[in-house]
Design a protein around this motif. Structure first.
Motif, PDB file in Angstrom:
ATOM      1  N   ARG B 357      -8.521  -7.233 -40.553  1.00 16.39           N
ATOM      2  CA  ARG B 357      -8.474  -7.858 -39.204  1.00 16.39           C
ATOM      3  C   ARG B 357      -8.633  -7.164 -38.181  1.00 16.39           C
ATOM      4  NH1 ARG B 357      -4.509  -8.927 -34.778  1.00 16.39           N
ATOM      5  NH2 ARG B 357      -3.860  -7.701 -34.064  1.00 16.39           N
ATOM      6  N   ASP B 358      -8.883  -5.270 -38.454  1.00 11.21           N
ATOM      7  CA  ASP B 358      -9.467  -4.503 -38.032  1.00 11.21           C
ATOM      8  C   ASP B 358     -10.668  -4.858 -37.246  1.00 11.21           C
ATOM      9  OD1 ASP B 358      -6.756  -2.963 -38.096  1.00 11.21           O
ATOM     10  OD2 ASP B 358      -7.590  -1.640 -39.737  1.00 11.21           O
ATOM     11  N   LYS B 359     -11.357  -4.956 -38.239  1.00 12.67           N
ATOM     12  CA  LYS B 359     -13.405  -4.852 -37.435  1.00 12.67           C
ATOM     13  C   LYS B 359     -12.939  -6.485 -36.669  1.00 12.67           C
ATOM     14  CE  LYS B 359     -14.564  -2.114 -41.567  1.00 12.67           C
ATOM     15  NZ  LYS B 359     -16.115  -1.796 -42.433  1.00 12.67           N
ATOM     16  N   ALA B 360     -12.732  -7.729 -36.981  1.00 11.61           N
ATOM     17  CA  ALA B 360     -12.352  -8.806 -36.185  1.00 11.61           C
ATOM     18  C   ALA B 360     -12.104  -7.845 -34.872  1.00 11.61           C
ATOM     19  CB  ALA B 360     -11.471  -9.965 -36.542  1.00 11.61           C
ATOM     20  N   GLU B 361     -10.890  -7.382 -34.552  1.00 15.68           N
ATOM     21  CA  GLU B 361     -10.710  -6.618 -33.307  1.00 15.68           C
ATOM     22  C   GLU B 361     -11.262  -5.529 -32.745  1.00 15.68           C
ATOM     23  OE1 GLU B 361      -7.477  -7.740 -31.627  1.00 15.68           O
ATOM     24  OE2 GLU B 361      -7.320  -9.183 -33.411  1.00 15.68           O
ATOM     25  N   TYR B 362     -12.530  -5.485 -33.728  1.00 16.60           N
ATOM     26  CA  TYR B 362     -12.768  -4.109 -32.888  1.00 16.60           C
ATOM     27  C   TYR B 362     -14.010  -5.290 -32.016  1.00 16.60           C
ATOM     28  CZ  TYR B 362     -16.720  -1.397 -32.211  1.00 16.60           C
ATOM     29  OH  TYR B 362     -17.754   0.226 -31.855  1.00 16.60           O
ATOM     30  N   LEU B 363     -14.357  -6.105 -32.532  1.00 13.54           N
ATOM     31  CA  LEU B 363     -15.709  -6.831 -32.398  1.00 13.54           C
ATOM     32  C   LEU B 363     -15.324  -7.639 -31.506  1.00 13.54           C
ATOM     33  CD1 LEU B 363     -18.571  -8.049 -32.506  1.00 13.54           C
ATOM     34  CD2 LEU B 363     -17.368  -9.918 -33.879  1.00 13.54           C
ATOM     35  N   LYS B 364     -13.805  -7.970 -31.180  1.00 13.35           N
ATOM     36  CA  LYS B 364     -13.011  -8.611 -30.314  1.00 13.35           C
ATOM     37  C   LYS B 364     -13.280  -7.864 -28.710  1.00 13.35           C
ATOM     38  CE  LYS B 364      -9.576 -11.770 -31.243  1.00 13.35           C
ATOM     39  NZ  LYS B 364      -8.046 -11.492 -30.950  1.00 13.35           N
ATOM     40  N   LYS B 365     -12.633  -6.915 -29.490  1.00 13.83           N
ATOM     41  CA  LYS B 365     -12.827  -6.083 -27.998  1.00 13.83           C
ATOM     42  C   LYS B 365     -13.620  -5.278 -26.953  1.00 13.83           C
ATOM     43  CE  LYS B 365     -10.418  -1.740 -27.003  1.00 13.83           C
ATOM     44  NZ  LYS B 365     -10.740  -0.485 -27.501  1.00 13.83           N
ATOM     45  N   ALA B 366     -14.329  -5.651 -28.461  1.00  9.28           N
ATOM     46  CA  ALA B 366     -16.155  -5.473 -27.608  1.00  9.28           C
ATOM     47  C   ALA B 366     -17.001  -6.254 -26.613  1.00  9.28           C
ATOM     48  CB  ALA B 366     -16.889  -4.570 -29.192  1.00  9.28           C
ATOM     49  N   ALA B 370     -17.784  -6.229 -23.206  1.00 10.38           N
ATOM     50  CA  ALA B 370     -19.356  -6.663 -22.745  1.00 10.38           C
ATOM     51  C   ALA B 370     -18.913  -7.936 -21.836  1.00 10.38           C
ATOM     52  CB  ALA B 370     -19.753  -7.102 -24.174  1.00 10.38           C
ATOM     53  N   GLY B 371     -18.104  -8.278 -21.159  1.00  7.46           N
ATOM     54  CA  GLY B 371     -18.157  -9.642 -20.657  1.00  7.46           C
ATOM     55  C   GLY B 371     -17.728 -10.828 -21.168  1.00  7.46           C
ATOM     56  N   PHE B 372     -17.524 -10.813 -22.119  1.00  6.52           N
ATOM     57  CA  PHE B 372     -17.664 -12.220 -22.886  1.00  6.52           C
ATOM     58  C   PHE B 372     -15.594 -12.831 -22.629  1.00  6.52           C
ATOM     59  CE2 PHE B 372     -21.719 -10.211 -24.890  1.00  6.52           C
ATOM     60  CZ  PHE B 372     -21.789 -11.587 -23.700  1.00  6.52           C
ATOM     61  N   SER B 373     -15.993 -14.003 -23.353  1.00 10.25           N
ATOM     62  CA  SER B 373     -14.459 -14.854 -22.170  1.00 10.25           C
ATOM     63  C   SER B 373     -13.988 -14.953 -24.182  1.00 10.25           C
ATOM     64  CB  SER B 373     -14.649 -15.613 -22.264  1.00 10.25           C
ATOM     65  OG  SER B 373     -13.295 -16.262 -22.581  1.00 10.25           O
ATOM     66  N   VAL B 374     -13.495 -14.187 -24.219  1.00 11.05           N
ATOM     67  CA  VAL B 374     -12.199 -14.180 -25.639  1.00 11.05           C
ATOM     68  C   VAL B 374     -10.779 -15.514 -25.276  1.00 11.05           C
ATOM     69  CG1 VAL B 374     -10.993 -13.763 -27.271  1.00 11.05           C
ATOM     70  CG2 VAL B 374     -12.700 -12.643 -27.151  1.00 11.05           C
ATOM     71  N   CYS B 375     -11.329 -16.894 -25.556  1.00 10.21           N
ATOM     72  CA  CYS B 375     -10.610 -17.970 -25.103  1.00 10.21           C
ATOM     73  C   CYS B 375      -8.995 -17.936 -25.353  1.00 10.21           C
ATOM     74  CB  CYS B 375     -10.901 -19.142 -24.722  1.00 10.21           C
ATOM     75  SG  CYS B 375     -12.656 -18.214 -25.009  1.00 10.21           S
ATOM     76  N   PHE B 376      -9.396 -17.923 -26.412  1.00  5.74           N
ATOM     77  CA  PHE B 376      -7.079 -18.517 -26.957  1.00  5.74           C
ATOM     78  C   PHE B 376      -6.039 -16.560 -27.497  1.00  5.74           C
ATOM     79  CE2 PHE B 376     -10.037 -21.905 -28.539  1.00  5.74           C
ATOM     80  CZ  PHE B 376      -9.316 -22.748 -27.766  1.00  5.74           C
ATOM     81  N   GLU B 377      -5.384 -16.896 -26.522  1.00 11.93           N
ATOM     82  CA  GLU B 377      -4.505 -14.948 -27.131  1.00 11.93           C
ATOM     83  C   GLU B 377      -4.121 -15.344 -27.778  1.00 11.93           C
ATOM     84  OE1 GLU B 377      -4.281 -13.039 -24.378  1.00 11.93           O
ATOM     85  OE2 GLU B 377      -6.267 -13.929 -23.366  1.00 11.93           O
TER      86      GLU B 377
END
Lengths: 485, 443
Positions: B357-366, B370-377
């Motif tokens: 979970r932590d590593k996936a959250e790290y990438l999600k945040k990064a 970087a300006g990409f959209s993480v669509c689902f909250e």
């Protein structure tokens, strides 16, 4: 007991997993925790499951000890009828473990997965050649899954012709999976008795085949180990009424390089790669149950299909009449690798020789034991022979008693009480990988057991004497099930 | 042929006993019109050494770690597998045994499966688990059929966020038997829209996957309350059971059946199979369950032992009235999962799940930064959906040439989600890998 290879040695007791270990132990090598923690909302989170904490040595000793309580083909002869417990070559395990094959993601783009696709494409071709059929799917994950696939193909075929049939003919010698698979498609199985010779008669089929019947599920060679000699005539009767012939290929090991299932009139056939093509049985799986069909049914096979164009392999979903998907991805790929390795190692002559020797071994056992055990169908058999307990039951000894006693002699018992048409059946399938001297020992063991049945029946009723535990209380287990600790 | 032990003398001696003149004579009962006219046309046999070379070439034509960095999950997950797992399950006594029909000489398999059932039940918060089904997709299909048997209803509801391929397998299994399938749409936050449930009558079951196909954690509790309100069963599906190392389990949230894919637990990806269909339910439904079950009992001398039990549900006894047609399952894969779960332990599985979970959250945040959209909250576990700018496909292909597979394009499965990619991060990726990925997709 002088011929027995069964003995006792030091094996160790081992508690249940959760009776071992200490809180805080772990047998996993953790990578570095190199990012910040992102705890979940407490509403969603838990502290994790109640698993025991074990060290690596705890885990290794645990499973090593458990393994020593087991009997496998590598331990000794395992003549379990209808299961084809032949030797499983070690090299094939190694091939399935190759990094590129074991480590591949199933949704890799085509150009990144050519090795896997090529192997699958070639294996389909090898299987259609071996069976004399026209097309194959590797997707079903086991024999019964293949039966379901085959039934769905037949269902789709009838539907495409605007005909909704409701019944399917299933002989009384069929594996239980046959009627269960047919029922999943909504077909009502119609049971047909085999003749006094242990095979189906054309008359019996003609009497029940009608235009409301989707076809027949036939096992050939059948579960009595006999070749269904009237199969061509039976197929003709079924086809004439618009039905399809499904063959359970569980016993293909008897007829490789000898019989053409296509010529026999079969429209759909499933194979068990874990039987005929020597992939191991793994305590009950994974298996693989490819389905081969004649040309007119190819368009109904599951998707995706593996296709080739100019030496490039791809997965195609372009099959509008397909029955759909049976597995999340493409089936038990790792098992296919082992079967492919086996076929490429054996070649045409090797496979034919395997069938010839499997049949030789079974006939040899049949001839040498038929004076000691009742042989209900005294005819040349294929890869297995079926005895009954008629002689011994006179002295109140059952098939179960004899099977349990075989363990003391160092053999896995045959399949017992199947097929249902033989009272107290002992169904023996030696396979081709047992040598004459192993088979002779097995025969001597059974002869000795037959003598014991007369001279010291109690010895059999209390058997087995050498394994770690003796007979277990299955009635209590079912009455008050304890399925988890 | 080295697997065939018969010498010419052996064959001659055995033929004499059978009365057959030669090997061909053994097949005299086979009518001529059933026989092959020509010999098999197969490639020449390979030696052990030729086979190795041939298979190595096939293996090398595949894109796998560590040469490739693959950020795809979607039902098949790259996790580190301790060497103890293949080593222990590779023991001949496990590999070359069959279904434990003779319990006295199969106690190893039986105890191991009893332990697997127990660990599975504990992981999923259920009372009983079976010895395995083929894979996650067939497990879900079997669960729906089981619910239909229990409730005597024919209609089932499936979240659209269940793995798209599982939903296709469900159709294959259910439609010929006349079952009706209703699909529930998804909400803007990436979770299933459960509000429709109240409007559908006579449901045998609702099936919801959590974490779902978008990686989002579902509200199983609400789904359970709603379906129970109308007398149907709650089926919790999953593709990534490691998530239950940190998530509340399905049982605690009211699921009646929990089923899914267990590949994540120490089983190689192997191009999609063999995998492991995990299957568990409440004890009161166990007699309607498909598949093999191992139970504890005693032998004649009062010693503890294990047997296959409740066989009267099964095809070899009940034939067409059986709870399933399954016979051979995926036991060795279940054994791998047991060894893996035992190796992690309670402390370890929690730690590993948190790391995913932590590593996936790290990438999600990064990626967000970087300006990409993480669509689902909605919160996610180790997978999430990113919307890349139009024309990203070119970048995706360039990255493939650089041996990076930057997730799975969702458009083929959800046509409304063009430019959306499903990314997966497990413990196999380092912070450095993730930083490099962000840099590359931003180029």
């Amino acid at each position: 007991m002088k011929t027995s290879s069964g003995t006792t040695g030091l094996i160790l007791n081992e508690p249940l997993l959760w009776e071992k270990g200490q809180k805080g132990r772990c047998a996993f090598s953790f990578p570095e925790d190199d990012v910040d923690s992102s705890p979940l909302d407490p509403e969603l989170a838990s502290g994790g499951p109640d698993f025991p904490d074990l060290g690596e040595v705890d885990v290794v000793r645990h499973y090593t000890r458990l393994s020593q309580w087991n009997f496998g083909v590598d331990t000794g002869m395992y003549p379990l009828g209808s299961c084809t417990m032949k030797y499983n070559p070690k090299i094939n395990e190694k091939m399935a473990g190759l990094k590129g094959l074991a480590g591949a993601h199933p949704l890799l783009a085509g150009h990144l997965s050519q090795g896997a696709l090529k192997m699958m494409f070639e294996l389909e071709g090898l299987l259609t050649e071996i069976t004399g059929m026209d097309a194959a799917t590797l997707q079903p994950a086991a024999g019964a899954h293949g039966e379901l696939t085959g039934m769905l193909v037949i269902h789709a075929y009838h539907q495409s012709r605007g005909s909704a049939r409701t019944k399917i003919i299933v002989p009384d010698t069929a594996h239980g999976t046959n009627p269960a698979s047919a029922a999943l498609c909504g077909y009502q199985p119609v049971s047909v008795a085999s003749s006094e010779q242990g095979i189906l008669s054309p008359e019996a089929i003609a009497a029940v085949m009608d235009e409301d019947t989707a076809g027949i599920m036939v096992t050939n060679p059948n579960t009595l180990g006999l070749f269904e000699e009237n199969i061509r005539q039976i197929a003709g009767i079924v086809h004439e009424k618009g039905g399809q012939v499904y063959c359970d290929g569980a016993n293909m090991n008897a007829v490789m390089g000898i019989v053409s299932m296509g010529a026999m009139g079969v429209d759909v056939l499933h194979l068990n790669l874990h039987k005929t093509f020597s992939t191991p049985h793994g305590c009950g799986g994974p298996g693989s149950g490819p389905v081969c069909v004649r040309e007119h049914l190819a368009r109904f096979l599951p998707v995706p299909r593996v296709i080739e164009k100019n030496g490039v392999y791809a997965l195609s979903e372009d099959c509008p009449e397909s029955i759909g998907k049976l597995h999340a991805f493409y089936g038990n790929f790792g098992v296919m690798v082992k079967a492919y390795s086996y076929i490429r190692t054996m070649g045409a002559d090797g496979l034919k020789k395997a069938s010839q020797l499997a049949v030789l071994n079974a006939n040899y056992i049949k001839e040498r034991l038929k004076d000691v055990f009742h042989l209900p169908y005294d005819r040349p058999c294929m890869h297995e022979c079926v005895f009954s307990d008629k002689i011994q039951s006179a002295g109140k000894i059952t098939t179960l008693d004899m099977a349990k006693r075989l363990m003391d002699y160092g053999f896995h018992p045959p399949t017992i009480y199947f097929p249902l048409v033989v009272h107290g059946a002992l169904m023996i399938e030696p396979t081709e990988t047992e040598s004459k001297e192993n088979i002779d020992l097995f025969i001597e063991a059974l002869k000795s057991i037959a003598r014991e049945a007369e001279e010291n029946p109690e010895l059999l009723r209390q058997a087995p004497h050498k394994p770690k535990v003796t007979r277990l209380d299955e009635v209590a287990a079912a009455r008050k099930p304890q399925l988890a600790g | 042929m080295r697997y065939l032990p018969h010498t010419p003398d052996d064959i001659a001696a055995m033929l004499r006993v059978t009365g057959a003149g030669d090997l061909d004579d053994l097949f005299s009962t086979i009518p001529l019109n059933c026989r092959r006219k020509k010999d098999l046309n197969l490639p020449e046999p390979l030696t052990e050494w030729e086979l190795k070379a041939h298979m190595n070439a096939l293996s090398e034509a595949m894109a796998v770690a560590p040469d490739y960095q693959v950020y795809m999950g979607a039902g098949s997950y790259e996790h580190f597998i301790p060497e103890t797992v293949p080593c222990l399950i590779g023991r001949s006594e496990f590999v070359t045994a069959y279904t434990p029909y003779q319990p006295e000489i199969s106690q190893g398999t039986l105890q191991a499966i009893y332990e697997y059932q127990t660990l599975t039940a504990r992981l999923l918060g259920m009372e009983a688990a079976n010895a395995s089904i083929y894979d996650g997709a067939s497990a879900l299909a079997e669960a729906l059929l089981m619910a239909a048997r229990i409730t005597r209803r024919k209609k089932v509801a499936l979240s659209r966020l269940i793995h798209p391929m599982y939903r296709r397998v469900v159709r294959t299994y259910l439609e010929p038997g006349g079952h009706e399938i209703v699909e529930l749409p998804y909400l803007e936050d990436g979770r299933t829209d459960l509000s429709l449930l109240d409007a559908i009558d006579d449901l045998a079951a609702v099936a919801v996957q959590s974490p779902n196909f978008f990686g989002c954690i579902e509200d199983l509790k609400t789904a359970a309350t709603r379906i129970h309100g109308q007398g149907g069963l709650m089926i919790a599906a999953f593709t990534e059971p490691l998530a239950y190392g940190i998530l509340k389990n399905p049982g605690d949230q009211g699921a009646d059946i929990a089923c899914g894919e267990g590949q994540s637990l120490g089983i190689p990806q192997a191009f999609g199979g063999p995998a492991l269909g995990m299957f568990a339910s409440r004890m009161k439904y166990v007699r309607s369950m498909p598949g093999r079950l191992v139970g504890k009992t005693l032998d004649r001398e009062g010693r503890k032992g294990f047997v296959l039990t409740l066989a009267t549900r099964e095809q070899h006894i009940r034939r067409e009235k059986a709870t399933s047609n399954i016979c051979t399952n995926n036991t060795l894969c279940a054994l791998a999962a047991a060894v893996y779960m035992a190796s992690l332990g309670g402390t370890g599985i929690h730690k590993l799940a948190a790391m995913n979970r932590d590593k996936a959250e790290y990438l999600k945040k990064a990626l967000k930064e970087a300006g990409f959209s993480v669509c689902f909250e909605a919160p996610t576990f180790n997978e999430f959906v990113v919307k890349f700018p139009a024309g990203f496909e070119k970048t995706y292909l360039r990255l493939m040439d650089q041996k990076i597979v930057a997730g799975l394009a969702l458009a083929p499965y959800y046509p409304e989600l063009s430019e959306h990619y499903l990314l997966c991060v497990t413990e196999t990726k380092t912070r450095q890998d993730l930083d490099a990925l962000v840099k590359e997709v931003s180029k």
